[in-house]
Each structure stands twice: as C-alpha cells, then as structure tokens.
Enzyme design. Structure first.
Site, PDB file in Angstrom:
ATOM      1  CE1 TYR A   1      -3.268   2.939   0.840  1.00 45.83           C
ATOM      2  CE2 TYR A   1      -1.896   3.336   2.761  1.00 45.83           C
ATOM      3  CZ  TYR A   1      -2.900   3.739   1.915  1.00 45.83           C
ATOM      4  OH  TYR A   1      -3.528   4.940   2.108  1.00 45.83           O
TER       5      TYR A   1
HETATM    6  O1  LIG Z   1      -2.103   6.894   7.800  1.00 46.70           O
HETATM    7  C1  LIG Z   1      -2.247   6.228   6.790  1.00 46.70           C
HETATM    8  O2  LIG Z   1      -1.753   6.521   5.750  1.00 46.70           O
HETATM    9  C2  LIG Z   1      -3.021   4.956   6.857  1.00 46.70           C
HETATM   10  O3  LIG Z   1      -3.902   5.021   7.984  1.00 46.70           O
HETATM   11  C3  LIG Z   1      -4.645   3.868   8.211  1.00 46.70           C
HETATM   12  O4  LIG Z   1      -3.773   2.775   8.458  1.00 46.70           O
HETATM   13  P1  LIG Z   1      -3.398   2.412   9.934  1.00 46.70           P
HETATM   14  O5  LIG Z   1      -2.678   3.521  10.619  1.00 46.70           O
HETATM   15  O6  LIG Z   1      -2.760   1.099   9.894  1.00 46.70           O
HETATM   16  O7  LIG Z   1      -4.859   2.372  10.620  1.00 46.70           O
HETATM   17  P2  LIG Z   1      -5.661   1.169  11.270  1.00 46.70           P
HETATM   18  O8  LIG Z   1      -5.797   0.054  10.313  1.00 46.70           O
HETATM   19  O9  LIG Z   1      -6.898   1.744  11.833  1.00 46.70           O
HETATM   20  O10 LIG Z   1      -4.707   0.710  12.451  1.00 46.70           O
HETATM   21  C4  LIG Z   1      -4.420   1.605  13.531  1.00 46.70           C
HETATM   22  C5  LIG Z   1      -3.545   0.918  14.542  1.00 46.70           C
HETATM   23  O11 LIG Z   1      -4.269  -0.160  15.122  1.00 46.70           O
HETATM   24  C6  LIG Z   1      -3.505  -1.339  15.012  1.00 46.70           C
HETATM   25  N1  LIG Z   1      -4.437  -2.479  14.852  1.00 46.70           N
HETATM   26  C7  LIG Z   1      -5.151  -2.587  13.740  1.00 46.70           C
HETATM   27  C8  LIG Z   1      -6.041  -3.625  13.577  1.00 46.70           C
HETATM   28  C9  LIG Z   1      -6.171  -4.575  14.624  1.00 46.70           C
HETATM   29  O12 LIG Z   1      -6.949  -5.531  14.552  1.00 46.70           O
HETATM   30  N2  LIG Z   1      -5.408  -4.413  15.726  1.00 46.70           N
HETATM   31  C10 LIG Z   1      -4.543  -3.388  15.892  1.00 46.70           C
HETATM   32  O13 LIG Z   1      -3.883  -3.288  16.934  1.00 46.70           O
HETATM   33  C11 LIG Z   1      -2.591  -1.154  13.846  1.00 46.70           C
HETATM   34  O14 LIG Z   1      -1.454  -1.973  13.990  1.00 46.70           O
HETATM   35  C12 LIG Z   1      -2.282   0.322  13.954  1.00 46.70           C
HETATM   36  O15 LIG Z   1      -1.250   0.526  14.851  1.00 46.70           O
HETATM   37  C13 LIG Z   1      -5.499   3.563   6.986  1.00 46.70           C
HETATM   38  O16 LIG Z   1      -6.201   2.353   7.203  1.00 46.70           O
HETATM   39  C14 LIG Z   1      -4.682   3.463   5.741  1.00 46.70           C
HETATM   40  O17 LIG Z   1      -5.552   3.319   4.645  1.00 46.70           O
HETATM   41  C15 LIG Z   1      -3.787   4.668   5.572  1.00 46.70           C
HETATM   42  O18 LIG Z   1      -4.539   5.751   5.156  1.00 46.70           O
END
Ligand SMILES: O=C(O)[C@H]1O[C@H](OP(=O)(O)OP(=O)(O)OC[C@H]2O[C@@H](n3ccc(=O)[nH]c3=O)[C@H](O)[C@@H]2O)[C@H](O)[C@@H](O)[C@H]1O
Length: 431
Positions: free
Chosen positions: A242
């Site tokens: 991504y």
């Molecule tokens: O800033 C971005 O550019 C991206 O932001 C977002 O990604 P992320 O920051 O990864 O958000 P998100 O999935 O909510 O996980 C948040 C936290 O929860 C943790 N997480 C997640 C899932 C889970 O089951 N458990 C968990 O601990 C996980 O490890 C993480 O630490 C957008 O989805 C992406 O499209 C993109 O725009």
C-alpha cells in the site's frame, strides 16, 4: 461433398487443410476467369467490409448507451447542475472516491461553501457497499451527483471533462488499507497506479487543465525513524505494498507536473477517523466488536512496545483538503502541452500528537460504557509500522492548517454517529 462456401470459408479459422489447397486453386481460377468478374467480386467484398464495419460501430456505441450507467442528455444535465458554482471565485471540483469516507466529507464541505462538485466512485466491495450507498444518498440530498464508474474508465473520465471544465480534481479514490495488500496486491496496482495514471492522462489533456490535489499517505514514511515525520524525510523504505503504491503515486504525479505542467498537491493523511468512517480501520472494528461482546486483537511492537498512531479527525482533514485546493495554483498546460512550471507540493496532514493503540481502546470503552475483551498479540509482519507522528509546519505555513480535535473528542463524535447509524443491536453494523 463440401460446398463452395465450406471450401472458401472453413468453419475453424486458421485450420486450412493442405489437401484442399489444390481444389481451391482450381475453383478460384474458374471464379475469377475474366477481369469483369474479378471487378464485381472486388466491389462485392468492399461493400461487405463496409457494412460489417458500420454494423460493428453501431453495436459498440449502442451497447455503451444502452448498458452503461452514464451518458445521455439527461445525465449530462445532471452532471452540469452538480458542477454549478454558487459563489464568486468558486471552483468546480471532480471528487474521485466521493462515496468514500474522506470523499463524502470533502464533497459536502465544498458544496456547502458554494463550489460545484461532481463525485465519482466505483462502489467496490472492499468494505460494505451499503455504507457507500448511504453516503451517496447523503450527498444526493445535498445536490451532489455521484457517478458510478471506475478510475480506469478513460472514456467516462473524458466524457466528464467534455461536459464540465473542472477547475480542480480532488483525487481520493484508492485501494486503502495497509494489511489488505497481502491478500489482494493487484487491487492496489489497479486503483493506486493504473487508475491514477488514467486520471492524470485525462487531466493533462484537458483544456483547461485542472489543478490536482490527491491523497497520499503517512505510510510512505515506512521505516523512517526520525520523529516527527517531515516532508523532507526519507520515504524510500515502505513497509507495505500500500505504502509503495502511494509513494509511486508521488513520483508519478511529479512526472505529470514536470512534463505537462499539471499543478499537483499530494496530501499525506495520518490515520483519519470519524463519523461515516471506514469499517476496516481499527477504531471502527474495535467499536463493533466491543459492542458485540467479541474480543479485539491489539498488536504490540518489538520489545512489548505499544504501537501508536497520529490519529487525525476528519474535520481537520477536510480543512486541510480545502486549504490545499484553495492554494493549489494553476496548471500551466493545455491540451497536453506544458506552458510553464506549475506548483508541485506535498503536505503532511496529521494531528501532531500520537496516541498508543491501547489508549484508543480505553477511550472507546469510556464512550461505549462497555469493557473490551483484549487479546494482545505481537505485531505480525503484515506491513504495519510501529508509530506515526506528523510534523505539520509546512501545511500550517502554506494554508494555516491547524488540527483542533483531540482523539477523546473525535471518538466521542464517532461513537455518537455509530450508535445513531447502526444502533446497539442493528445487524448492519455487526458483521
Ligand atoms: O495513515 C495512513 O496513511 C493509513 O492510515 C490507516 O492505516 P493504519 O494507521 O494502519 O490504521 P488502522 O488500520 O486503523 O490501524 C491503527 C492501529 O491499530 C492497530 N491495529 C489494527 C487492527 C487490529 O486488529 N489491531 C490493531 O492493533 C494497527 O497496527 C495500527 O497501529 C489507513 O487504514 C490506511 O488506509 C492509511 O490511510
């Protein structure tokens, strides 16, 4: 006995039988014995080819008009109405991904201040399309048309630019999600690379060319360890496909700026959350599971360090998008020819105060008044990064970007929306 027709046009193309060749030769000699007969045959073949070609083009255009969900005088009128500007100095904006989370909010904000907005969305099923349809209804109720179509449909994009001379494109359509890239890598190439190029091709050929503002991502910082993340920091170590496609988007847009004079602004969004959000994101799925009494999985980094994100509230992101559109400057080219240098900008849009994921869960528990069943596991190698933290001074300087909503307040608004949309017991939200 094979008929003459069988001999001349064998039923399996390309499979001419060698032993028939001699016979065919003799028949051809008989048929074309005189010059006048040859002339008549030639005329006949030309007429046949011409009628075949015109029939094909009728079928092509006919099928487009009869089967596509766009096109026609009424449709064009709707597009023009939606793009109508209602303030002096306003803009007409094509918003891609308009039925998405950020797209919906940005479209509404533009419309509310009097800009013209036409939405485009392919309504794919990466997450529950009924949520996208509900956002579309919301947009429709505010006079915003959302055209159903894919970014890769160059004919549709060209048609939209034929009907409206868009001044700006707010490009938010993308395959989102960091971890899903391991399941379906090609969807990222389809939308974030191929779709982007298709859109830029249309923009560069448009006359006048629009200014393009588009969604990059905080994930481009990848394994960068310098905090807070500044736009000049390394972005050549992506941790997920991504992120790699978003980084590629930054390079691709640069070439269109350089060669064709397109004004480009890339926005690195930091984990955007809020009402009408994306069900695949942690804050959303945690809410769903907590209400349903199901366990949630919380990832933990190396050495048992909690993961953290610079969670950014949707209203702050919307202000950043509008500020970017307002200051984008003009594209200089027209009809595919560059006439001078155009702006190429990249901005972080974050909140500048990272919060650890377990703290996010604490806040949700307080708002929902339900205890979460926490399942803490080591972060799998699935593209996640341990933390994000935005330096926003560049956006602050350029257009006064200043986030004002902390996670506590933003999640309260999200929970209120969630409960009003899904209810406590509504199965729609509990999938
Ligand atoms: O800033 C971005 O550019 C991206 O932001 C977002 O990604 P992320 O920051 O990864 O958000 P998100 O999935 O909510 O996980 C948040 C936290 O929860 C943790 N997480 C997640 C899932 C889970 O089951 N458990 C968990 O601990 C996980 O490890 C993480 O630490 C957008 O989805 C992406 O499209 C993109 O725009």
């Amino acid at each position: 006995m094979p008929s003459l027709e069988d001999e001349l046009f064998p039923s399996t193309p390309g499979k001419f039988k060698v032993d028939r060749a001699h016979n065919m030769n003799r028949q051809f000699h008989r048929c074309f014995a005189s010059t006048s007969t040859m002339f008549l045959w030639a005329l006949f073949l030309i007429a046949l080819t011409a009628s075949y070609l015109s029939f094909q083009s009728f079928v092509d255009s006919g099928s487009r008009y009869f089967s596509a969900s766009w096109g026609g005088i009424q449709w064009e009128k709707q597009v023009r109405n939606s793009a109508q500007i209602h303030r002096s100095g306003g803009m007409s904006v094509l918003v891609t991904g308009a039925a998405g989370f950020v797209g919906t909010h940005v479209s509404l904000a533009l419309k509310k201040r009097g800009d013209g907005v036409v939405g485009l969305d392919n309504f794919n099923n990466y997450y529950d399309p009924s949520l996208k349809k509900a956002r579309k209804s919301l947009l429709n109720s505010h006079g915003i048309l959302v055209v159903e179509g894919d970014l890769n449909d160059a004919k549709l994009l060209a048609k939209l630019f034929d009907v409206v001379a868009f001044t700006h494109v707010m490009h938010l359509a993308a395959q989102a999600g960091v971890r899903y890239a391991m399941e379906n890598p090609n969807s990222y190439v389809h939308s974030n690379i191929a779709g982007l190029v298709t859109l830029l091709e249309i923009c560069k050929s448009a006359n006048p060319q629009p200014a393009v503002v588009w969604a990059s991502s905080s994930s481009v910082y990848g394994l960068n360890e310098k905090v807070p993340f500044s736009e000049a920091d390394r972005t050549d170590q992506p941790a997920s496909l991504y992120a790699a496609t978003k980084k590629a988007g930054e390079e691709i847009t640069h070439t269109y700026n350089h060669i064709y004079g397109l004004s480009i602004t890339g926005l690195r969004f930091f984990t955007v959350y809020g009402p009408w959000g994306r069900p695949d994101m942690a804050y959303f799925s945690f809410t769903r599971n907590i209400l349903q009494g199901k366990p949630i999985t919380i990832y933990r980094g190396k050495n048992r360090v909690d993961l953290a994100r610079d969670f950014t509230y949707i209203d702050d992101i919307v202000k950043g998008c509008l500020g970017s559109l307002d200051t984008s400057g003009k594209s200089t080219g027209s009809g595919g020819k560059k006439k001078g240098n155009a702006p190429y900008r990249i901005f972080n849009l974050g909140n500048t105060s990272p919060v650890k994921v377990p703290e996010l869960v604490n806040i949700l528990e307080r708002h929902l008044k339900v205890k979460a069943k926490r399942n803490i596991v080591d972060m799998p190698g699935n593209g996640d990064v341990p933390f994000t933290h935005a330096n926003i001074s560049l956006a602050q300087r350029e257009f006064g970007y200043k986030p004002t909503t902390d996670l506590q307040t933003g999640l309260k608004k999200f929970v209120r929306w969630y409960l009003s949309y899904y209810g406590y017991n509504n199965r729609k939200g509990l999938q």
